[in-house]
Design an enzyme around this catalytic site. Sequence first.
Site, PDB file in Angstrom:
ATOM      1  N   ASP A  49     -76.842  20.038  19.106  1.00 30.71           N
ATOM      2  CA  ASP A  49     -75.635  20.108  19.959  1.00 30.71           C
ATOM      3  C   ASP A  49     -75.411  21.532  20.467  1.00 30.71           C
ATOM      4  O   ASP A  49     -75.060  21.759  21.623  1.00 30.71           O
ATOM      5  CB  ASP A  49     -74.397  19.668  19.165  1.00 30.71           C
ATOM      6  CG  ASP A  49     -74.318  18.154  19.038  1.00 30.71           C
ATOM      7  OD1 ASP A  49     -75.178  17.469  19.625  1.00 30.71           O
ATOM      8  OD2 ASP A  49     -73.411  17.657  18.334  1.00 30.71           O
TER       9      ASP A  49
ATOM     10  N   ASP B 223     -85.109  18.340  31.929  1.00 31.27           N
ATOM     11  CA  ASP B 223     -85.039  17.626  30.649  1.00 31.27           C
ATOM     12  C   ASP B 223     -85.599  18.552  29.571  1.00 31.27           C
ATOM     13  O   ASP B 223     -86.697  19.114  29.724  1.00 31.27           O
ATOM     14  CB  ASP B 223     -85.887  16.348  30.766  1.00 31.27           C
ATOM     15  CG  ASP B 223     -85.767  15.467  29.538  1.00 31.27           C
ATOM     16  OD1 ASP B 223     -85.033  14.463  29.607  1.00 31.27           O
ATOM     17  OD2 ASP B 223     -86.414  15.780  28.520  1.00 31.27           O
TER      18      ASP B 223
ATOM     19  N   GLU C 179     -80.307  14.740  26.824  1.00 35.36           N
ATOM     20  CA  GLU C 179     -80.793  16.129  26.905  1.00 35.36           C
ATOM     21  C   GLU C 179     -81.302  16.408  28.323  1.00 35.36           C
ATOM     22  O   GLU C 179     -82.163  17.219  28.563  1.00 35.36           O
ATOM     23  CB  GLU C 179     -81.844  16.378  25.818  1.00 35.36           C
ATOM     24  CG  GLU C 179     -83.249  15.915  26.027  1.00 35.36           C
ATOM     25  CD  GLU C 179     -83.479  14.403  26.182  1.00 35.36           C
ATOM     26  OE1 GLU C 179     -82.515  13.634  26.276  1.00 35.36           O
ATOM     27  OE2 GLU C 179     -84.644  14.019  26.257  1.00 35.36           O
TER      28      GLU C 179
ATOM     29  N   ASN D 261     -83.953  18.322  16.916  1.00 40.44           N
ATOM     30  CA  ASN D 261     -82.910  17.610  16.148  1.00 40.44           C
ATOM     31  C   ASN D 261     -83.409  17.286  14.747  1.00 40.44           C
ATOM     32  O   ASN D 261     -82.696  17.493  13.757  1.00 40.44           O
ATOM     33  CB  ASN D 261     -82.572  16.287  16.844  1.00 40.44           C
ATOM     34  CG  ASN D 261     -81.374  16.414  17.767  1.00 40.44           C
ATOM     35  OD1 ASN D 261     -80.509  17.253  17.569  1.00 40.44           O
ATOM     36  ND2 ASN D 261     -81.325  15.575  18.785  1.00 40.44           N
TER      37      ASN D 261
HETATM   38  N1  GTP Z   1     -78.042  16.833  19.137  1.00 43.67           N
HETATM   39  C1  GTP Z   1     -78.008  15.997  20.157  1.00 43.67           C
HETATM   40  N2  GTP Z   1     -79.107  15.309  20.470  1.00 43.67           N
HETATM   41  C2  GTP Z   1     -79.087  14.470  21.508  1.00 43.67           C
HETATM   42  C3  GTP Z   1     -77.920  14.300  22.266  1.00 43.67           C
HETATM   43  N3  GTP Z   1     -78.204  13.412  23.251  1.00 43.67           N
HETATM   44  C4  GTP Z   1     -79.492  13.032  23.105  1.00 43.67           C
HETATM   45  N4  GTP Z   1     -80.033  13.668  22.038  1.00 43.67           N
HETATM   46  C5  GTP Z   1     -81.376  13.536  21.469  1.00 43.67           C
HETATM   47  O1  GTP Z   1     -82.352  13.981  22.383  1.00 43.67           O
HETATM   48  C6  GTP Z   1     -83.574  13.408  21.957  1.00 43.67           C
HETATM   49  C7  GTP Z   1     -84.411  13.081  23.156  1.00 43.67           C
HETATM   50  O2  GTP Z   1     -85.641  12.634  22.675  1.00 43.67           O
HETATM   51  P1  GTP Z   1     -86.792  12.100  23.603  1.00 43.67           P
HETATM   52  O3  GTP Z   1     -86.202  11.261  24.685  1.00 43.67           O
HETATM   53  O4  GTP Z   1     -87.813  11.446  22.712  1.00 43.67           O
HETATM   54  O5  GTP Z   1     -87.358  13.339  24.315  1.00 43.67           O
HETATM   55  P2  GTP Z   1     -87.924  14.698  23.738  1.00 43.67           P
HETATM   56  O6  GTP Z   1     -88.064  14.692  22.249  1.00 43.67           O
HETATM   57  O7  GTP Z   1     -87.090  15.791  24.313  1.00 43.67           O
HETATM   58  O8  GTP Z   1     -89.344  14.717  24.347  1.00 43.67           O
HETATM   59  P3  GTP Z   1     -89.764  15.060  25.818  1.00 43.67           P
HETATM   60  O9  GTP Z   1     -88.590  14.760  26.703  1.00 43.67           O
HETATM   61  O10 GTP Z   1     -90.927  14.164  26.108  1.00 43.67           O
HETATM   62  O11 GTP Z   1     -90.141  16.494  25.842  1.00 43.67           O
HETATM   63  C8  GTP Z   1     -83.223  12.178  21.114  1.00 43.67           C
HETATM   64  O12 GTP Z   1     -83.581  12.442  19.771  1.00 43.67           O
HETATM   65  C9  GTP Z   1     -81.715  12.101  21.230  1.00 43.67           C
HETATM   66  O13 GTP Z   1     -81.115  11.642  20.026  1.00 43.67           O
HETATM   67  C10 GTP Z   1     -76.754  15.028  21.902  1.00 43.67           C
HETATM   68  O14 GTP Z   1     -75.674  14.940  22.505  1.00 43.67           O
HETATM   69  N5  GTP Z   1     -76.848  15.869  20.859  1.00 43.67           N
END
Ligand code: GTP
Length: 360
Positions: free
Chosen positions: A255, A238, A281, A246
Amino acid sequence: MNPGIVSNAQDLSSPMELARQIELRRRVQASGYMLLFAMAITGTMAAIALSDNEILRASVLLAIAATVLGSYVAIHKVGLSRLTPVLVGLLLLALYFYLLLSGGVNNTGLMWAVTLVPGFINLYGYRAGTGTLLAMGAATALILFYPEFPGLTAEYDTTYRARFLAVFVALTVLTALLDSSRQQTQQLLQRLTLELETRASTDALTGLLNRREAYREISKLESRDPKQAGRYTVLIGDLDNFKTINDQFGHAFGDRVLQDVAWVLQQNTRVGDLVSRWGGEEFLILLPNTDLEGGSFLAEKLREKVEALSDTYPHQVQISISFGVAEGSPHEQPHSRLLADADAKMYRAKHDGRNRVVAA
Ligand SMILES: Nc1nc2c(ncn2[C@@H]2O[C@H](COP(=O)(O)OP(=O)(O)OP(=O)(O)O)[C@@H](O)[C@H]2O)c(=O)[nH]1
């Protein structure tokens, strides 16, 4: 048809293989119909010959009907075999030439040739079917027009012979044209099926296999014969603080990072390994025939490669990934527990400070 044939076809996982099996099933089914038809014709002719007191002709026709019936039973016993349409074709050709030479009952033998036209094109497709029919037409012309052809006991007048050949060729060409358009539509449908299958199994952003496909692959590994199958390992990775990335640089940049990470994961795994996008992600990597130690080693290598991506962007950005690693074995623990194990370890990696691998 044998109901087992249907379920066999449905068990196949590749849509193209499934399409091939369906086509073979259709041909075997067509072979069966043609045999039934031939049996009805020869049986009726035998009955007429018997009522006309033509004992020899009736006996020959009955013997042919019995052979055809035996073949019909045999193709049901054999099931789906590529040889069936070939053998049935040869049997029908033998029957046809017998009817042509002997005239069948009341000189109607030749007439039945027209039933072979749709039959052969159905059995062999329009290319091979037309080729076979034209060769058969040429052989018929030779028999009909060669002076005193040996074995020809039927009497067909000259106009009838010529008209028959004209009708036969016209019918062959027409049926071939109709079948070629049917085949084109079928090929189009096959391409569409393949396209839909690809879309349904891959993630549009990264081009990796999606969660559904990953599940399917894990289930396949899980159900392998434990005597032959080795252990396998699952990595769940992850991206760290992806929300911040983002938020700071925009969704489009996020992306691009996802695409780059997907590329890095794929480039650094082996051909038999499966890399999938498990969620937003999150990535799942399935390593067949790999134990926990091997899986941990690879996870560490991937972690370093993903981290190295940070230097490739114009922004000052920290890209990193946390991995959980779990080992599974066919029939030992259900994949739901294996996945939960890998997931829990990935969360421990997050909790312990991110950008690390937890396997123990
Ligand atoms: N750009 C983009 N962002 C995505 C996509 N799928 C998921 N995300 C973003 O990935 C982010 C995941 O955030 P969190 O689940 O809070 O996790 P994190 O910020 O990585 O924090 P940790 O996992 O604790 O390290 C969210 O803001 C989602 O919107 C995608 O296809 N494209």
